[in-house]
Design an enzyme around this catalytic site. Structure first.
Site, PDB file in Angstrom:
ATOM      1  CB  SER A 148      40.598  28.403  41.414  1.00 56.76           C
ATOM      2  OG  SER A 148      39.273  28.229  40.940  1.00 56.76           O
ATOM      3  CE1 TYR A 194      42.170  31.651  36.975  1.00 56.14           C
ATOM      4  CE2 TYR A 194      40.143  30.375  37.093  1.00 56.14           C
ATOM      5  CZ  TYR A 194      41.041  31.268  37.665  1.00 56.14           C
ATOM      6  OH  TYR A 194      40.823  31.749  38.930  1.00 56.14           O
TER       7      TYR A 194
HETATM    8  N1  NAP Z   1      36.993  35.824  41.738  1.00 54.29           N
HETATM    9  C1  NAP Z   1      36.860  34.503  41.732  1.00 54.29           C
HETATM   10  O1  NAP Z   1      35.759  33.952  41.526  1.00 54.29           O
HETATM   11  C2  NAP Z   1      38.053  33.631  41.995  1.00 54.29           C
HETATM   12  C3  NAP Z   1      37.826  32.277  42.248  1.00 54.29           C
HETATM   13  C4  NAP Z   1      38.918  31.443  42.468  1.00 54.29           C
HETATM   14  C5  NAP Z   1      40.193  31.969  42.462  1.00 54.29           C
HETATM   15  N2  NAP Z   1      40.386  33.292  42.222  1.00 54.29           N
HETATM   16  C6  NAP Z   1      41.778  33.774  42.200  1.00 54.29           C
HETATM   17  O2  NAP Z   1      41.925  34.828  43.122  1.00 54.29           O
HETATM   18  C7  NAP Z   1      43.037  35.645  42.728  1.00 54.29           C
HETATM   19  C8  NAP Z   1      42.617  37.097  42.799  1.00 54.29           C
HETATM   20  O3  NAP Z   1      41.596  37.310  41.849  1.00 54.29           O
HETATM   21  P1  NAP Z   1      40.371  38.315  42.067  1.00 54.29           P
HETATM   22  O4  NAP Z   1      39.142  37.540  41.881  1.00 54.29           O
HETATM   23  O5  NAP Z   1      40.570  39.130  43.272  1.00 54.29           O
HETATM   24  O6  NAP Z   1      40.562  39.163  40.734  1.00 54.29           O
HETATM   25  P2  NAP Z   1      40.728  40.715  40.451  1.00 54.29           P
HETATM   26  O7  NAP Z   1      39.782  41.520  41.272  1.00 54.29           O
HETATM   27  O8  NAP Z   1      40.702  40.822  38.976  1.00 54.29           O
HETATM   28  O9  NAP Z   1      42.194  41.024  40.999  1.00 54.29           O
HETATM   29  C9  NAP Z   1      43.325  40.549  40.370  1.00 54.29           C
HETATM   30  C10 NAP Z   1      44.525  41.269  40.942  1.00 54.29           C
HETATM   31  O10 NAP Z   1      45.689  40.818  40.245  1.00 54.29           O
HETATM   32  C11 NAP Z   1      46.358  41.955  39.715  1.00 54.29           C
HETATM   33  N3  NAP Z   1      46.989  41.643  38.446  1.00 54.29           N
HETATM   34  C12 NAP Z   1      46.399  41.221  37.298  1.00 54.29           C
HETATM   35  N4  NAP Z   1      47.303  41.139  36.316  1.00 54.29           N
HETATM   36  C13 NAP Z   1      48.492  41.511  36.867  1.00 54.29           C
HETATM   37  C14 NAP Z   1      49.798  41.667  36.355  1.00 54.29           C
HETATM   38  N5  NAP Z   1      50.092  41.436  35.067  1.00 54.29           N
HETATM   39  N6  NAP Z   1      50.772  42.078  37.194  1.00 54.29           N
HETATM   40  C15 NAP Z   1      50.494  42.349  38.486  1.00 54.29           C
HETATM   41  N7  NAP Z   1      49.291  42.239  39.013  1.00 54.29           N
HETATM   42  C16 NAP Z   1      48.295  41.831  38.219  1.00 54.29           C
HETATM   43  C17 NAP Z   1      45.273  43.013  39.534  1.00 54.29           C
HETATM   44  O11 NAP Z   1      45.816  44.322  39.600  1.00 54.29           O
HETATM   45  P3  NAP Z   1      46.195  45.243  38.328  1.00 54.29           P
HETATM   46  O12 NAP Z   1      45.150  45.008  37.289  1.00 54.29           O
HETATM   47  O13 NAP Z   1      46.216  46.616  38.913  1.00 54.29           O
HETATM   48  O14 NAP Z   1      47.553  44.789  37.926  1.00 54.29           O
HETATM   49  C18 NAP Z   1      44.424  42.768  40.770  1.00 54.29           C
HETATM   50  O15 NAP Z   1      44.976  43.417  41.880  1.00 54.29           O
HETATM   51  C19 NAP Z   1      43.436  35.176  41.326  1.00 54.29           C
HETATM   52  O16 NAP Z   1      44.579  34.344  41.432  1.00 54.29           O
HETATM   53  C20 NAP Z   1      42.227  34.358  40.875  1.00 54.29           C
HETATM   54  O17 NAP Z   1      42.583  33.371  39.951  1.00 54.29           O
HETATM   55  C21 NAP Z   1      39.361  34.132  41.997  1.00 54.29           C
END
Ligand code: NAP
Length: 268
Positions: A141, A154
């Site tokens: 990130s 985080y």
């Molecule tokens: N969105 C942003 O602005 C942003 C920015 C920078 C980086 N990121 C990074 O991008 C990555 C994906 O995030 P996203 O934004 O796509 O978020 P998201 O839509 O909340 O997706 C997160 C994913 O991780 C899974 N997950 C969460 N807890 C888990 C657990 N205990 N075991 C297994 N799977 C788990 C969730 O599935 P389940 O709930 O079904 O388990 C979901 O598939 C993360 O590493 C986040 O830090 C996001």
């Protein structure tokens, strides 16, 4: 249908960034292993992708905050010779202040974003190195570079992803394995809603990228051979200058003598 590129295992593939990676990698010719907790959502993603691309899409339900589940996914990465790409994406976030956070939740961030992330990356890297091929995409990130934003645990977990990826890339440099670390800025996924932020109304619209644009830019960066991909950064020279000044510190960071400003040498 594109040619078969092997299988991509994607964690956090039930929603957000992981689900879009699943779609894009299937369209590029990968079969998929989709990992997350929510079996129902994984099945939906798998069904949709199979019907639009005819690629195989297996679901692997796992809670990456549970050591036995992490081991199960790591074992699959280590033993399945058809896996040629690993998207190390699952993560949870927090926007809260450290002292106002539930310490158990901070533990969970560390467990998923660091502990599970590490075991899975090592499992994939070891297997790929033995075969002298493979691609690892670690999702970091921009908060790795900006701890002033969001929650320190985080952003610290994402700084870990950044450090770890640099070391992994260096170790794998002569082993035929590609490592990329992606540093998304704010991306319109369900992650924000889970932290109580409405990504569409609480953040300035010009800060927020669509998930599709974020993943497409990251895959373009991968195609261009980038190690660090920052999808939003207009001028890559800005990051290169940052890296250059960081690396320029190295010769001065560890020395026998304390810096003169502390006055220690003069007291000897
Ligand atoms: N969105 C942003 O602005 C942003 C920015 C920078 C980086 N990121 C990074 O991008 C990555 C994906 O995030 P996203 O934004 O796509 O978020 P998201 O839509 O909340 O997706 C997160 C994913 O991780 C899974 N997950 C969460 N807890 C888990 C657990 N205990 N075991 C297994 N799977 C788990 C969730 O599935 P389940 O709930 O079904 O388990 C979901 O598939 C993360 O590493 C986040 O830090 C996001």
């Amino acid at each position: 249908m594109s040619s078969n590129k092997g299988t991509a295992l994607i964690t956090g593939a039930s929603t957000g960034i992981g689900a879009v990676y699943a779609d894009r990698l299937a369209k590029r010719g990968y079969d998929l292993i989709l990992v997350a907790r929510s079996k129902e959502k994984l099945d939906e993603v798998a069904k949709e992708i199979h019907s639009s691309t005819s690629r195989k899409a297996e679901t692997l339900q796992a809670d990456l905050s549970v050591a036995a589940d992490v081991k199960r996914v790591a074992d699959r990465l280590a033993s399945d010779q058809l896996i040629t790409a690993f998207v190390n994406n699952a993560g949870i976030a927090s926007t809260g202040k450290l002292l106002e956070s539930d310490p158990d939740y901070l533990d969970q961030i560390i467990q998923i974003n660091i502990t599970a992330f590490t075991r899975l990356a090592i499992a994939a890297a070891t297997s790929f190195a033995k075969r002298s091929s493979g691609t690892i995409v670690n999702i970091g990130s921009v908060v790795a570079l900006a701890p002033e934003l969001l929650n320190g645990t985080y952003s610290g977990s994402k700084a870990y992803v950044q450090n770890f990826s640099t070391a992994l890339k260096n170790e794998l440099a002569d082993k035929g394995v590609t490592v990329q670390v992606v540093l998304p800025g704010a991306t319109a996924t369900p992650l924000w809603g889970k932290s109580g932020v409405n990504v569409h109304t609480d953040l300035p619209a010009e800060w927020v990228m669509t998930t599709e644009d974020m993943v497409d830019a990251s895959l373009a960066g991968l195609d261009q051979g980038e190690f660090v991909t920052i999808p939003a950064l207009p001028d890559v020279a800005d990051f290169e200058a940052y890296e250059e000044s960081r690396l320029a510190l190295a010769p001065s960071l560890s020395r026998r003598d304390p810096a003169p400003r502390y006055g220690i040498g003069t007291k000897r």
